[in-house]
Design an enzyme around this catalytic site. Sequence first.
Site, PDB file in Angstrom:
ATOM      1  N   CYS A  87      47.367  45.966  44.834  1.00 35.39           N
ATOM      2  CA  CYS A  87      48.214  46.911  44.049  1.00 35.39           C
ATOM      3  C   CYS A  87      47.180  47.578  43.070  1.00 35.39           C
ATOM      4  O   CYS A  87      46.184  48.222  43.608  1.00 35.39           O
ATOM      5  CB  CYS A  87      49.247  46.494  43.380  1.00 35.39           C
ATOM      6  SG  CYS A  87      49.284  44.846  42.815  1.00 35.39           S
ATOM      7  N   SER A  88      47.627  47.242  41.706  1.00 42.51           N
ATOM      8  CA  SER A  88      46.769  47.831  40.789  1.00 42.51           C
ATOM      9  C   SER A  88      46.448  47.066  39.483  1.00 42.51           C
ATOM     10  O   SER A  88      46.699  47.608  38.505  1.00 42.51           O
ATOM     11  CB  SER A  88      47.081  49.394  40.460  1.00 42.51           C
ATOM     12  OG  SER A  88      48.570  49.238  40.070  1.00 42.51           O
ATOM     13  N   CYS A  89      46.355  45.704  39.698  1.00 43.95           N
ATOM     14  CA  CYS A  89      46.305  44.757  38.374  1.00 43.95           C
ATOM     15  C   CYS A  89      44.988  44.976  37.686  1.00 43.95           C
ATOM     16  O   CYS A  89      44.274  45.424  38.098  1.00 43.95           O
ATOM     17  CB  CYS A  89      46.094  43.450  39.100  1.00 43.95           C
ATOM     18  SG  CYS A  89      47.770  42.808  40.045  1.00 43.95           S
TER      19      CYS A  89
ATOM     20  N   CYS B 185      41.665  45.483  42.424  1.00 37.65           N
ATOM     21  CA  CYS B 185      42.890  44.826  42.678  1.00 37.65           C
ATOM     22  C   CYS B 185      43.329  45.602  44.109  1.00 37.65           C
ATOM     23  O   CYS B 185      43.760  46.523  44.280  1.00 37.65           O
ATOM     24  CB  CYS B 185      43.944  44.991  41.919  1.00 37.65           C
ATOM     25  SG  CYS B 185      45.631  44.508  42.455  1.00 37.65           S
TER      26      CYS B 185
END
Lengths: 102, 215
Positions: B120-122, B117
């Site tokens: 961000c941090s999906c 991702c």
Amino acid sequence: MDNLLGHTETYSAGDLVRVSYDSRIMEHVRTPLYIQGKCGTIVKSHGKFANPEKLAYGLQSSPKVHLYMVEFYLVNIWTTAYANDSHDSICLDIFEHWLTSI
Amino acid sequence: MYDNLEDHVSHSHQEPHFDSPDTSSFEKQVEGLKQTLLSKGLITQVELEEMIAELDQRTPFDGAQIIARAWTERDFRNRLIANGTKAVSELGYHPPDDFQSLVVLANTEFLHHLIVCTLCSCYPRWLLGRPPDWYKSIAYRSRAVSDPRGILNEFGVTLDPNISIRVVDSTAEVRYMVLPLRPSGTDNLNMKELVGLITRDSLIGVGLPHSPSVG
């Protein structure tokens, strides 16, 4: 996907598309800069989702928009770093209003 | 939280070191946001703790069970690839929000998937738990899309040049999980033994499942 409303997605698997280049980089967009202006191929439609560009500003009731999985060859993105014969690719999920047919 | 999972899902033996961003300013922002939400009554302390507890219940063991089932039941495998969200709901797994969906990416002899991702941090937290810290690092997020083979080498995975890599950048509400190839020599293993071969990293695509002799 949207037949109840009498229309369908603009793109289907295999269609060639270009991602728009958009200078609103300070706003909340989900289309990373590295893919803007690049050409790719539609892999599949994910259906319709709320538009994060509106949600981020509290516009909860804005219309849902079609989301597609789009595939790009890495050699077309990082032209100097990738060998021409590489088939390595990247897929991103991109909302319909970012795409145009080529 | 992963320390007590070693019995079920082990990590790659080789894990590269990615620089961690300075988190102190983020911690202050998170604390400020939390206090504001609490003081305005938009969320209660109890709700917050329940959400954290729910998140902590999820581990890569959940994802591994789904994959082992796909390895052993062809019909389930087909349903999983056709509609991941629907197929995992058969096993009692549901996304945290109605709008989030799951797509399972099947590796083949010629294609290897890697998940990132960049924004961000999906991450499919509802199937794998919290992402590892390196998944959120700037180094992983930027290099996975520009040098995936280099990243894989650092994780100890060298793919045959004939195998193409398909990186998948999770930029919207779809979460991705990799369906790794079933290792050879596993025909006689039961479900529990198969689950034991499936690493968290193999579900992200930075690793491969253990082979039976190692597992």
